[in-house]
Design a protein around this motif. Structure first.
Motif, PDB file in Angstrom:
ATOM      1  N   PHE A 153       0.857  -1.176   0.000  1.00  0.00           N
ATOM      2  CA  PHE A 153       0.000   0.000   0.000  1.00  0.00           C
ATOM      3  C   PHE A 153       0.902   1.236   0.000  1.00  0.00           C
ATOM      4  N   PHE A 154       0.407   2.320  -0.570  1.00  0.00           N
ATOM      5  CA  PHE A 154       1.179   3.558  -0.632  1.00  0.00           C
ATOM      6  C   PHE A 154       0.490   4.656   0.174  1.00  0.00           C
ATOM      7  N   LEU A 155       1.280   5.362   0.978  1.00  0.00           N
ATOM      8  CA  LEU A 155       0.797   6.534   1.699  1.00  0.00           C
ATOM      9  C   LEU A 155       1.568   7.757   1.219  1.00  0.00           C
ATOM     10  N   HIS A 156       0.850   8.861   1.043  1.00  0.00           N
ATOM     11  CA  HIS A 156       1.457  10.115   0.589  1.00  0.00           C
ATOM     12  C   HIS A 156       1.042  11.233   1.530  1.00  0.00           C
ATOM     13  N   LEU A 175       8.826   1.173   3.899  1.00  0.00           N
ATOM     14  CA  LEU A 175       9.909   1.580   3.005  1.00  0.00           C
ATOM     15  C   LEU A 175       9.681   3.011   2.555  1.00  0.00           C
ATOM     16  N   SER A 176      10.621   3.884   2.864  1.00  0.00           N
ATOM     17  CA  SER A 176      10.539   5.269   2.422  1.00  0.00           C
ATOM     18  C   SER A 176      10.928   5.331   0.947  1.00  0.00           C
ATOM     19  N   LEU A 177      10.006   5.784   0.095  1.00  0.00           N
ATOM     20  CA  LEU A 177      10.277   5.878  -1.339  1.00  0.00           C
ATOM     21  C   LEU A 177      10.749   7.263  -1.734  1.00  0.00           C
ATOM     22  N   THR A 178      10.640   8.207  -0.813  1.00  0.00           N
ATOM     23  CA  THR A 178      11.268   9.514  -0.976  1.00  0.00           C
ATOM     24  C   THR A 178      12.504   9.550  -0.078  1.00  0.00           C
ATOM     25  N   ALA A 179      13.325  10.567  -0.214  1.00  0.00           N
ATOM     26  CA  ALA A 179      14.560  10.624   0.571  1.00  0.00           C
ATOM     27  C   ALA A 179      14.270  10.464   2.057  1.00  0.00           C
ATOM     28  N   GLU A 180      13.167  11.071   2.499  1.00  0.00           N
ATOM     29  CA  GLU A 180      12.730  10.925   3.888  1.00  0.00           C
ATOM     30  C   GLU A 180      11.215  10.794   3.942  1.00  0.00           C
ATOM     31  N   CYS A 181      10.741  10.061   4.921  1.00  0.00           N
ATOM     32  CA  CYS A 181       9.341  10.070   5.325  1.00  0.00           C
ATOM     33  C   CYS A 181       9.314  10.499   6.788  1.00  0.00           C
ATOM     34  N   ARG A 182       8.512  11.494   7.096  1.00  0.00           N
ATOM     35  CA  ARG A 182       8.522  12.069   8.436  1.00  0.00           C
ATOM     36  C   ARG A 182       7.161  11.887   9.113  1.00  0.00           C
ATOM     37  N   GLY A 183       7.196  11.850  10.436  1.00  0.00           N
ATOM     38  CA  GLY A 183       5.965  11.755  11.215  1.00  0.00           C
ATOM     39  C   GLY A 183       5.267  10.421  11.070  1.00  0.00           C
ATOM     40  N   GLU A 223       4.588  13.281   6.142  1.00  0.00           N
ATOM     41  CA  GLU A 223       5.292  13.854   4.995  1.00  0.00           C
ATOM     42  C   GLU A 223       6.083  12.773   4.267  1.00  0.00           C
ATOM     43  N   GLY A 224       6.041  12.798   2.936  1.00  0.00           N
ATOM     44  CA  GLY A 224       6.800  11.844   2.128  1.00  0.00           C
ATOM     45  C   GLY A 224       5.903  10.837   1.432  1.00  0.00           C
TER      46      GLY A 224
END
Length: 233
Positions: A153-156, A175-183, A223-224
Motif C-alpha cells: 500500500f502507498f501513503l502520501h 519503506l521510504s520511497l522519498t529521501a525521507e518520510c517524516r511523522g 510527509e513523504g
C-alpha cells in the motif's frame, strides 16, 4: 456507495481517503496470482497487461481490455482475446515506457479518479519489480499491489491506513520511497513507532509483526511517500 475500505482475501484495508467508484483490476507481467485468489479479489474492470493475458486465458476469464507489446504473452492467449472481441492496444517492443507505465497513463487519462488493484507485480525480474513499484507509487493513482503472498500500500503526505487481517502476515515492512518520510506512527505491531523519520538510504523498518494480541495495525504519515509492505507465507 462511497467507501474508504478495500477488501483483499487476506484482510480489509481502510484508507484515510474515500476510494473512487471507478475501480480497475490489472494483471501485469510478473508472478501471476493464484487463480482462486484473483477470483475472490477481482473487482471493477479487468485489464490484462501483456503476460497477464495468459492467466485470463487459463481461467477462461475474458478481460475488458488488453494492452502491451506481446513479447511475453503466449500467442495463443493473445489470439484468444482478440477472437473473443477484447479491445486491445499493441505497442512495438522497442519503446520508451514499460507496458505497465503505458497502462497507468491510459487509465489516468480515461478515469482521473480511478482506484487500482494491480496484481502480477511481484516475483520475476528484480528490475521489473522496482520499475513497477516506483511507477505505481508516483503515478498519482491510488492503488494496491497484491497477490496471495504479498501486498503493498502507498501513503502520501498526511495519509493513513488501518489493516484488519483475516490472515496474519508473517512480516510488515515500511519503506521510504522519498529521501525521507517524516511523522510515521505505527500501532498494533510488535515494534511500534511514534512520529518517526525513515530514510530511503537506511531502510531498517523491515520484518515487523502484528502484536501477539492484535489482528490489525495502523500507519500514519505526515510527509513523504511510504510503501507499507506485507508478506504471507
Amino acid at each position: 456507495m462511497h467507501t474508504n475500505k478495500f477488501s483483499l482475501p487476506q484482510g480489509v484495508v481502510t484508507f484515510s481517503y474515500t476510494l473512487s467508484e471507478h475501480i480497475y483490476t490489472l494483471i501485469t507481467g510478473g508472478r501471476p496470482p493464484a487463480a482462486d485468489w484473483l477470483q475472490e479479489a477481482l473487482c471493477g474492470k479487468l485489464w490484462a497487461i501483456d503476460h497477464g493475458i495468459d492467466l485470463c486465458y487459463a481461467m477462461n476469464r475474458i478481460p475488458d481490455f488488453l494492452l502491451g507489446d506481446g513479447d511475453s504473452a503466449a500467442p495463443a492467449a493473445w489470439d484468444w482475446a482478440l477472437t473473443a472481441g477484447v479491445e486491445a492496444e499493441r505497442f512495438h517492443v522497442k519503446k520508451d515506457l514499460t507496458d505497465t507505465q503505458l497502462a497507468l497513463a491510459k487509465i489516468k487519462a480515461a478515469s482521473p479518479d480511478a482506484f487500482l488493484l494491480l496484481t502480477g507485480a511481484f516475483g520475476g525480474r528484480f528490475d521489473h519489480a522496482i520499475s513497477t513499484l516506483f511507477s505505481c507509487a508516483f503515478s498519482n493513482i491510488p492503488m494496491i499491489l497484491a497477490d496471495e503472498k504479498e501486498a503493498c500500500f502507498f501513503l502520501h503526505g498526511k495519509d493513513s491506513l488501518t489493516f484488519k487481517a483475516a490472515k496474519k502476515p508473517k512480516a510488515l515492512s515500511l519503506l521510504s520511497l522519498t529521501a525521507e518520510c517524516r511523522g510515521i506512527s505505527v500501532a498494533g505491531t510488535e515494534w511500534q513507532l511514534e512520529n518517526a523519520v525513515l530514510r530511503s538510504d537506511a531502510p531498517y523498518a523491515v520484518s515487523n509483526e502484528l502484536a501477539a494480541d492484535s489482528s490489525s495495525f495502523s500507519v500514519r504519515l505526515k510527509e513523504g511517500t511510504l510503501a507499507v509492505y506485507l508478506y504471507w507465507q
